[in-house]
Write an enzyme that holds these catalytic residues in place. Structure first.
Site, PDB file in Angstrom:
ATOM      1  N   ARG A 236     -73.493  89.281  18.147  1.00 13.21           N
ATOM      2  CA  ARG A 236     -73.641  88.969  16.993  1.00 13.21           C
ATOM      3  C   ARG A 236     -73.591  90.560  16.114  1.00 13.21           C
ATOM      4  NH1 ARG A 236     -72.014  85.104  17.237  1.00 13.21           N
ATOM      5  NH2 ARG A 236     -72.691  82.414  15.844  1.00 13.21           N
ATOM      6  N   HIS A 284     -63.785  88.293  15.893  1.00 16.57           N
ATOM      7  CA  HIS A 284     -64.818  86.963  15.908  1.00 16.57           C
ATOM      8  C   HIS A 284     -64.386  85.973  16.361  1.00 16.57           C
ATOM      9  CE1 HIS A 284     -68.590  85.417  14.800  1.00 16.57           C
ATOM     10  NE2 HIS A 284     -68.497  84.751  15.811  1.00 16.57           N
TER      11      HIS A 284
HETATM   12  P1  NDP Z   1     -78.818  81.784  25.008  1.00 16.66           P
HETATM   13  O1  NDP Z   1     -80.214  81.459  23.394  1.00 16.66           O
HETATM   14  O2  NDP Z   1     -78.035  80.941  25.864  1.00 16.66           O
HETATM   15  O3  NDP Z   1     -79.430  82.856  25.402  1.00 16.66           O
HETATM   16  C1  NDP Z   1     -79.810  84.698  24.529  1.00 16.66           C
HETATM   17  C2  NDP Z   1     -80.234  84.879  25.813  1.00 16.66           C
HETATM   18  O4  NDP Z   1     -80.727  86.494  24.962  1.00 16.66           O
HETATM   19  C3  NDP Z   1     -81.048  84.630  26.501  1.00 16.66           C
HETATM   20  O5  NDP Z   1     -80.647  84.999  27.992  1.00 16.66           O
HETATM   21  C4  NDP Z   1     -82.302  85.193  25.817  1.00 16.66           C
HETATM   22  O6  NDP Z   1     -84.172  85.360  26.921  1.00 16.66           O
HETATM   23  C5  NDP Z   1     -81.737  86.421  24.950  1.00 16.66           C
HETATM   24  N1  NDP Z   1     -82.469  87.081  24.239  1.00 16.66           N
HETATM   25  C6  NDP Z   1     -82.890  86.676  23.049  1.00 16.66           C
HETATM   26  N2  NDP Z   1     -83.928  87.570  22.195  1.00 16.66           N
HETATM   27  C7  NDP Z   1     -84.495  88.005  22.774  1.00 16.66           C
HETATM   28  C8  NDP Z   1     -85.033  89.442  22.208  1.00 16.66           C
HETATM   29  N3  NDP Z   1     -85.576  90.378  21.369  1.00 16.66           N
HETATM   30  N4  NDP Z   1     -84.717  91.049  23.246  1.00 16.66           N
HETATM   31  C9  NDP Z   1     -84.032  90.368  25.323  1.00 16.66           C
HETATM   32  N5  NDP Z   1     -83.638  89.073  25.752  1.00 16.66           N
HETATM   33  C10 NDP Z   1     -83.073  88.163  24.214  1.00 16.66           C
HETATM   34  O7  NDP Z   1     -77.688  81.960  24.219  1.00 16.66           O
HETATM   35  P2  NDP Z   1     -76.003  82.379  24.952  1.00 16.66           P
HETATM   36  O8  NDP Z   1     -75.823  82.916  25.723  1.00 16.66           O
HETATM   37  O9  NDP Z   1     -75.060  80.064  24.685  1.00 16.66           O
HETATM   38  O10 NDP Z   1     -75.635  82.595  23.510  1.00 16.66           O
HETATM   39  C11 NDP Z   1     -75.708  84.157  23.184  1.00 16.66           C
HETATM   40  C12 NDP Z   1     -74.835  84.367  21.432  1.00 16.66           C
HETATM   41  O11 NDP Z   1     -73.978  84.266  21.827  1.00 16.66           O
HETATM   42  C13 NDP Z   1     -75.129  82.977  20.590  1.00 16.66           C
HETATM   43  O12 NDP Z   1     -76.663  83.156  20.117  1.00 16.66           O
HETATM   44  C14 NDP Z   1     -74.316  83.850  19.597  1.00 16.66           C
HETATM   45  O13 NDP Z   1     -74.615  84.578  18.234  1.00 16.66           O
HETATM   46  C15 NDP Z   1     -73.094  85.031  20.694  1.00 16.66           C
HETATM   47  N6  NDP Z   1     -71.731  84.044  20.558  1.00 16.66           N
HETATM   48  C16 NDP Z   1     -70.401  85.113  19.782  1.00 16.66           C
HETATM   49  C17 NDP Z   1     -70.016  84.339  20.367  1.00 16.66           C
HETATM   50  C18 NDP Z   1     -68.049  84.558  19.489  1.00 16.66           C
HETATM   51  O14 NDP Z   1     -66.899  84.456  19.565  1.00 16.66           O
HETATM   52  N7  NDP Z   1     -68.058  85.834  19.923  1.00 16.66           N
HETATM   53  C19 NDP Z   1     -69.324  82.889  20.481  1.00 16.66           C
HETATM   54  C20 NDP Z   1     -69.801  82.098  21.201  1.00 16.66           C
HETATM   55  C21 NDP Z   1     -71.340  82.838  21.155  1.00 16.66           C
HETATM   56  P3  NDP Z   1     -84.895  84.814  27.335  1.00 16.66           P
HETATM   57  O15 NDP Z   1     -84.103  83.661  28.007  1.00 16.66           O
HETATM   58  O16 NDP Z   1     -85.785  85.115  28.048  1.00 16.66           O
HETATM   59  O17 NDP Z   1     -85.598  83.842  26.775  1.00 16.66           O
HETATM   60  C1  OXD Z   2     -70.500  81.180  18.184  1.00 16.67           C
HETATM   61  C2  OXD Z   2     -69.728  81.940  17.287  1.00 16.67           C
HETATM   62  O1  OXD Z   2     -71.415  81.120  17.945  1.00 16.67           O
HETATM   63  O2  OXD Z   2     -67.964  81.388  17.930  1.00 16.67           O
HETATM   64  O3  OXD Z   2     -70.027  80.038  18.378  1.00 16.67           O
HETATM   65  O4  OXD Z   2     -69.793  82.686  17.046  1.00 16.67           O
END
Ligand code: NDP
Ligand code: OXD
Length: 321
Positions: A236, A284
């Site tokens: 993000r 994006h």
């Molecule tokens: P998940 O919830 O599966 O994973 C998030 C990860 O981030 C977890 O490992 C979590 O740790 C870690 N995390 C969160 N907060 C912290 C922190 N403060 N410090 C360290 N680690 C942290 O999410 P996804 O993998 O499914 O997706 C991740 C992000 O990707 C989404 O939230 C979205 O913003 C973005 N995204 C972007 C897209 C695009 O097209 N650009 C498409 C889809 C998603 P823990 O497991 O230990 O809690």
């Molecule tokens: C998502 C994205 O969060 O597309 O799925 O950014």
């Protein structure tokens, strides 16, 4: 007895395809879009389930019989920003196609930098036949992934298969085969010092806001073949400080960046980010939700709920993801 029988679907992504796909999947019940003039449901009491991306603040609270909120995407930050968000289950989108798209985007960006593609593009424009060095082998580089969730752990596996060394950082301790893992604030510096190419797949929360800043970039490894690290953000835009990225590209604190997400989207035309040859920008699109798999995911979850089973992929509101 509740009169609620309908699904409300935001039309943010592929409006026509999405509505059509949901109507096909849920032929037995009404699927409606918000009224384009008011941004709200015409018959709010009939809405039982809502599928949303960036809902108007207060819109979900105006649906008295709503039972579940579904996110159109994997990230839920735009939904959690609604100060009047009803206290209902929030289900996010987890989908193999979405994960596959993100892995492909991340691998593409890593290779664009490591194989010096932007340099070759410039040479091609000049019709110049010349090699660019160095061309490091994968095993000479360590990719560090921030966020080892659905997306981060799949990207780690894809990069390992290409021979890169991979480490990862998450909030809580994780175990991913062949990945050196770090967790929590206490292990962040150790993670950064090993990382030649940083990939962020973090959600945007109060804890990750602005985390990709100069202070963090300066802690990345400078021992890699390019003498300065590369930063790739597919998570993000709220996690990055663009003024710092621009200054660090100017000063060669960073060798290059790939950004799919921005502080303001669309990225304003006057941003200097547009002007760097070694800043690869995409709008994006790294992993856009597919309407067909989204509709079947919502179907699976509604069926589970109506059979009295637990919902999957529930968001923990206190964590913010
Ligand atoms: P998940 O919830 O599966 O994973 C998030 C990860 O981030 C977890 O490992 C979590 O740790 C870690 N995390 C969160 N907060 C912290 C922190 N403060 N410090 C360290 N680690 C942290 O999410 P996804 O993998 O499914 O997706 C991740 C992000 O990707 C989404 O939230 C979205 O913003 C973005 N995204 C972007 C897209 C695009 O097209 N650009 C498409 C889809 C998603 P823990 O497991 O230990 O809690
Ligand atoms: C998502 C994205 O969060 O597309 O799925 O950014």
């Amino acid at each position: 007895m509740t009169m609620a029988d309908s699904i409300l679907i935001d039309l943010d992504l592929h409006p026509d395809v999405q509505l059509t796909r949901f109507m096909q999947e849920f032929a037995e019940r009404p699927v409606v879009a918000p009224n384009p003039d008011t941004g709200r449901a015409d018959e709010p009491q009939r809405i039982q389930y809502a599928v949303v991306w960036k809902p108007e603040p207060g819109m979900l609270a105006s649906l008295p019989n709503l039972e579940i909120i579904f996110s159109l995407g994997a990230g839920v930050d735009a939904i959690l920003r609604d100060p009047a968000l009803p206290d209902l289950p929030l289900v996010r989108f987890v989908d193999p196609n979405l994960t596959g798209h993100m892995c492909n985007w991340v691998v593409l960006q890593v290779l664009m930098h490591t194989r010096r593609q932007r340099g070759y593009d410039a040479l091609q424009r000049k019709r110049e036949w010349k090699e660019i060095h160095p061309q490091p082998a994968s095993n000479e580089l360590t990719v560090g992934i921030m966020g080892l969730g659905e997306l981060g752990s799949a990207c780690a596996t894809a990069l390992l298969a290409l021979g890169f060394n991979v480490c990862g950082w998450s909030r809580t301790q994780k175990s991913v085969k062949d990945v050196v893992t770090y967790h929590g604030d206490g292990q962040l510096n150790a993670f950064l010092s090993k990382t030649d190419i940083l990939v962020s797949l973090l959600p945007h929360t109060s804890a990750t806001h602005g985390i990709l800043n100069r202070d963090l970039f300066e802690k990345l490894s400078k021992d890699g073949p390019f003498g300065a690290p590369v930063v790739i953000n597919g998570g993000r835009g709220g996690s990055q400080v663009e003024a710092d990225i621009i200054a660090c590209l100017d000063e060669r604190v960073l060798h290059g960046v790939s950004l799919d997400v921005f502080e303001t989207e669309p990225l304003p035309a006057n941003s200097r980010l547009w002007t760097f040859n070694n800043a690869i920008l995409t709008p994006h699109m790294a992993a856009v939700s597919d309407p067909a798999t989204l509709a079947s995911h919502v179907r699976t979850q509604i069926d589970r709920y109506e059979r009295g089973e637990e919902l999957q992929h529930l968001v923990d509101r206190s964590r913010g993801y």
